[in-house]
Motif scaffolding. Structure first.
Motif, PDB file in Angstrom:
ATOM      1  N   SER A  85     -23.080  12.682 -29.936  1.00  0.00           N
ATOM      2  CA  SER A  85     -22.622  12.036 -31.174  1.00  0.00           C
ATOM      3  C   SER A  85     -22.083  13.027 -32.196  1.00  0.00           C
ATOM      4  O   SER A  85     -21.444  12.641 -33.170  1.00  0.00           O
ATOM      5  CB  SER A  85     -23.772  11.233 -31.799  1.00  0.00           C
ATOM      6  OG  SER A  85     -24.829  12.097 -32.190  1.00  0.00           O
ATOM      7  N   LEU A  86     -22.327  14.330 -31.981  1.00  0.00           N
ATOM      8  CA  LEU A  86     -21.891  15.358 -32.929  1.00  0.00           C
ATOM      9  C   LEU A  86     -20.706  16.168 -32.414  1.00  0.00           C
ATOM     10  O   LEU A  86     -20.291  17.139 -33.053  1.00  0.00           O
ATOM     11  CB  LEU A  86     -23.051  16.306 -33.245  1.00  0.00           C
ATOM     12  CG  LEU A  86     -24.227  15.693 -34.003  1.00  0.00           C
ATOM     13  CD1 LEU A  86     -25.393  16.670 -34.064  1.00  0.00           C
ATOM     14  CD2 LEU A  86     -23.818  15.272 -35.407  1.00  0.00           C
ATOM     15  N   ARG A  87     -20.145  15.785 -31.275  1.00  0.00           N
ATOM     16  CA  ARG A  87     -19.000  16.525 -30.740  1.00  0.00           C
ATOM     17  C   ARG A  87     -17.827  16.462 -31.712  1.00  0.00           C
ATOM     18  O   ARG A  87     -17.506  15.404 -32.240  1.00  0.00           O
ATOM     19  CB  ARG A  87     -18.586  15.955 -29.385  1.00  0.00           C
ATOM     20  CG  ARG A  87     -19.545  16.341 -28.269  1.00  0.00           C
ATOM     21  CD  ARG A  87     -19.222  15.629 -26.966  1.00  0.00           C
ATOM     22  NE  ARG A  87     -20.074  16.140 -25.894  1.00  0.00           N
ATOM     23  CZ  ARG A  87     -19.644  16.896 -24.893  1.00  0.00           C
ATOM     24  NH1 ARG A  87     -18.368  17.211 -24.814  1.00  0.00           N
ATOM     25  NH2 ARG A  87     -20.487  17.325 -23.968  1.00  0.00           N
ATOM     26  N   GLY A  88     -17.231  17.594 -31.952  1.00  0.00           N
ATOM     27  CA  GLY A  88     -16.141  17.701 -32.915  1.00  0.00           C
ATOM     28  C   GLY A  88     -16.581  18.222 -34.268  1.00  0.00           C
ATOM     29  O   GLY A  88     -15.743  18.562 -35.110  1.00  0.00           O
ATOM     30  N   PHE A  89     -17.895  18.318 -34.497  1.00  0.00           N
ATOM     31  CA  PHE A  89     -18.419  18.787 -35.773  1.00  0.00           C
ATOM     32  C   PHE A  89     -18.008  20.243 -36.002  1.00  0.00           C
ATOM     33  O   PHE A  89     -18.244  21.109 -35.165  1.00  0.00           O
ATOM     34  CB  PHE A  89     -19.946  18.655 -35.762  1.00  0.00           C
ATOM     35  CG  PHE A  89     -20.632  19.102 -37.028  1.00  0.00           C
ATOM     36  CD1 PHE A  89     -20.404  18.448 -38.215  1.00  0.00           C
ATOM     37  CD2 PHE A  89     -21.511  20.180 -37.022  1.00  0.00           C
ATOM     38  CE1 PHE A  89     -21.037  18.842 -39.393  1.00  0.00           C
ATOM     39  CE2 PHE A  89     -22.148  20.581 -38.177  1.00  0.00           C
ATOM     40  CZ  PHE A  89     -21.914  19.912 -39.363  1.00  0.00           C
ATOM     41  N   LEU A  90     -17.341  20.503 -37.133  1.00  0.00           N
ATOM     42  CA  LEU A  90     -16.931  21.846 -37.554  1.00  0.00           C
ATOM     43  C   LEU A  90     -15.992  22.534 -36.563  1.00  0.00           C
ATOM     44  O   LEU A  90     -15.923  23.767 -36.511  1.00  0.00           O
ATOM     45  CB  LEU A  90     -18.167  22.736 -37.788  1.00  0.00           C
ATOM     46  CG  LEU A  90     -19.088  22.327 -38.934  1.00  0.00           C
ATOM     47  CD1 LEU A  90     -20.355  23.183 -38.923  1.00  0.00           C
ATOM     48  CD2 LEU A  90     -18.380  22.477 -40.276  1.00  0.00           C
ATOM     49  N   ALA A  91     -15.248  21.771 -35.780  1.00  0.00           N
ATOM     50  CA  ALA A  91     -14.365  22.371 -34.772  1.00  0.00           C
ATOM     51  C   ALA A  91     -13.378  23.341 -35.414  1.00  0.00           C
ATOM     52  O   ALA A  91     -12.796  23.058 -36.466  1.00  0.00           O
ATOM     53  CB  ALA A  91     -13.609  21.279 -34.021  1.00  0.00           C
ATOM     54  N   GLY A  92     -13.217  24.503 -34.793  1.00  0.00           N
ATOM     55  CA  GLY A  92     -12.285  25.502 -35.295  1.00  0.00           C
ATOM     56  C   GLY A  92     -12.964  26.849 -35.470  1.00  0.00           C
ATOM     57  O   GLY A  92     -14.070  27.088 -34.975  1.00  0.00           O
ATOM     58  N   HIS A  93     -12.291  27.733 -36.178  1.00  0.00           N
ATOM     59  CA  HIS A  93     -12.792  29.088 -36.424  1.00  0.00           C
ATOM     60  C   HIS A  93     -12.640  29.367 -37.908  1.00  0.00           C
ATOM     61  O   HIS A  93     -11.534  29.269 -38.450  1.00  0.00           O
ATOM     62  CB  HIS A  93     -11.990  30.106 -35.596  1.00  0.00           C
ATOM     63  CG  HIS A  93     -12.400  31.528 -35.827  1.00  0.00           C
ATOM     64  ND1 HIS A  93     -13.546  32.071 -35.286  1.00  0.00           N
ATOM     65  CD2 HIS A  93     -11.802  32.512 -36.554  1.00  0.00           C
ATOM     66  CE1 HIS A  93     -13.640  33.339 -35.652  1.00  0.00           C
ATOM     67  NE2 HIS A  93     -12.606  33.627 -36.424  1.00  0.00           N
ATOM     68  N   ARG A  94     -13.759  29.689 -38.592  1.00  0.00           N
ATOM     69  CA  ARG A  94     -13.722  29.829 -40.049  1.00  0.00           C
ATOM     70  C   ARG A  94     -14.766  30.851 -40.506  1.00  0.00           C
ATOM     71  O   ARG A  94     -15.786  31.066 -39.829  1.00  0.00           O
ATOM     72  CB  ARG A  94     -14.028  28.480 -40.712  1.00  0.00           C
ATOM     73  CG  ARG A  94     -15.364  27.902 -40.265  1.00  0.00           C
ATOM     74  CD  ARG A  94     -15.711  26.583 -40.940  1.00  0.00           C
ATOM     75  NE  ARG A  94     -14.705  25.555 -40.769  1.00  0.00           N
ATOM     76  CZ  ARG A  94     -14.561  24.821 -39.668  1.00  0.00           C
ATOM     77  NH1 ARG A  94     -15.348  25.028 -38.609  1.00  0.00           N
ATOM     78  NH2 ARG A  94     -13.641  23.895 -39.601  1.00  0.00           N
ATOM     79  N   PRO A  95     -14.552  31.473 -41.689  1.00  0.00           N
ATOM     80  CA  PRO A  95     -15.592  32.335 -42.280  1.00  0.00           C
ATOM     81  C   PRO A  95     -16.844  31.504 -42.552  1.00  0.00           C
ATOM     82  O   PRO A  95     -16.755  30.332 -42.913  1.00  0.00           O
ATOM     83  CB  PRO A  95     -14.951  32.825 -43.579  1.00  0.00           C
ATOM     84  CG  PRO A  95     -13.484  32.636 -43.394  1.00  0.00           C
ATOM     85  CD  PRO A  95     -13.323  31.440 -42.505  1.00  0.00           C
ATOM     86  N   TRP A  96     -18.020  32.136 -42.411  1.00  0.00           N
ATOM     87  CA  TRP A  96     -19.253  31.375 -42.545  1.00  0.00           C
ATOM     88  C   TRP A  96     -20.252  31.986 -43.514  1.00  0.00           C
ATOM     89  O   TRP A  96     -21.302  31.429 -43.782  1.00  0.00           O
ATOM     90  CB  TRP A  96     -19.901  31.195 -41.165  1.00  0.00           C
ATOM     91  CG  TRP A  96     -20.896  30.083 -41.082  1.00  0.00           C
ATOM     92  CD1 TRP A  96     -22.235  30.192 -40.793  1.00  0.00           C
ATOM     93  CD2 TRP A  96     -20.656  28.681 -41.278  1.00  0.00           C
ATOM     94  NE1 TRP A  96     -22.834  28.949 -40.791  1.00  0.00           N
ATOM     95  CE2 TRP A  96     -21.892  28.002 -41.086  1.00  0.00           C
ATOM     96  CE3 TRP A  96     -19.524  27.936 -41.601  1.00  0.00           C
ATOM     97  CZ2 TRP A  96     -22.009  26.621 -41.201  1.00  0.00           C
ATOM     98  CZ3 TRP A  96     -19.645  26.556 -41.712  1.00  0.00           C
ATOM     99  CH2 TRP A  96     -20.874  25.926 -41.513  1.00  0.00           C
TER     100      TRP A  96
END
Length: 210
Positions: free
Chosen positions: A111-122
Motif C-alpha cells: 500500500s506504500l509503493r511509490g512513497f517518496l519515489a526519486g532521489h533527494r537530499p534528506w
C-alpha cells in the motif's frame, strides 16, 4: 476608438493573468516554505497532537501532528528480504569510488509503493540523500548492489551486509508511546512551532532507517 480596441484586445490577457494569480501565489508560497529538518531520537511524551522527542544528541524537540502528517511504523528486516520488484528507500551517502552506499534501507508494504519515489537530499547538511524506487536489478550475496528505478531515472545503491533494514507499514498515533524510537521530519509552521510532515516509529525494538 483606438483606445477601445486596445482595451478589448488586452481583456483576454488580463483575465488569464487574474486567473493565474492564485496559482502563482501558491507556487511562490510553496517555494518559500522552509525545507523540513530530520530528527531522530526517542519519544518523551505525546499529548493528543503534541509530540515531544529527545534527540540522540540529548536535546528535547516538540512538534505538532496534523492531518497532513504521514505516520509509519517499522519492524526489523534483513538484506535477504530485498527481492526483485520490491519497493524500498535507501538513506545514502556518496561512495568513495562513485555511486551510492546505503546507511539504512526501508522496505515498504504494497500500500506504500511509490512513497517518496526519486532521489533527494534528506538532511540539512546535504550529506545524506534518500533514494526510493522499485528494485529492477540485484547483484551479490549478503552485500548487495541494488538497481532502483523511479519515474524520470534510477540509481544503483550498494547495500553492505551490516546495513540496518526495516519493513514499513502505515502507522497510527497509538504507537507513539514513551521510549519508542522515532525519526521525524518537521518544518516551522506559521506561528514558528514545528509541524511534523513525517513520523516513523519503531516497533518491537526496531530503529527507523529513514
Amino acid at each position: 476608438m483606438i483606445l477601445g480596441t486596445l482595451i478589448r484586445r488586452a481583456a483576454p490577457a488580463f483575465a488569464l493573468l487574474t486567473a493565474l494569480s492564485p496559482l502563482t501565489a501558491l507556487v511562490a508560497n510553496a517555494a518559500a516554505e522552509p525545507a523540513p529538518t530530520r530528527y531522530s531520537g526517542t519519544i518523551v511524551t505525546r499529548d493528543d497532537d503534541q509530540l515531544v522527542l529527545r534527540t540522540h544528541g540529548g536535546a528535547p524537540v516538540t512538534m505538532r501532528l496534523s492531518r497532513g502528517t504521514t505516520l509509519l511504523s517499522v519492524t526489523d528486516a534483513k538484506v535477504r528480504d530485498i527481492k526483485p520488484e520490491s519497493y524500498l528507500s535507501a538513506l545514502t551517502v556518496p561512495a568513495a569510488g562513485g555511486g551510492l552506499t546505503a546507511r539504512g534501507v526501508t522496505l515498504y508494504a504494497p500500500s506504500l509503493r511509490g512513497f517518496l519515489a526519486g532521489h533527494r537530499p534528506w538532511d540539512a547538511s546535504g550529506s545524506e540523500s534518500l533514494t526510493a524506487g522499485w528494485v529492477d536489478g540485484l547483484a551479490g550475496g549478503d552485500a548487495r548492489t541494488v538497481s532502483l528505478r523511479f519515474e524520470g531515472g534510477g540509481r544503483r545503491v550498494t547495500v553492505p551486509a551490516d546495513t540496518r533494514l526495516t519493513q514499513a507499514v502505515p502507522g497510527e498515533k497509538a504507537l507513539l508511546v514513551e521510549g519508542a524510537e522515532v525519526v521525524a521530519r518537521a518544518h516551522p509552521g506559521p506561528a514558528g512551532a514545528l509541524e511534523a510532515d513525517l513520523v516513523v516509529v519503531g516497533r518491537r525494538g526496531a530503529v527507523p532507517t529513514l
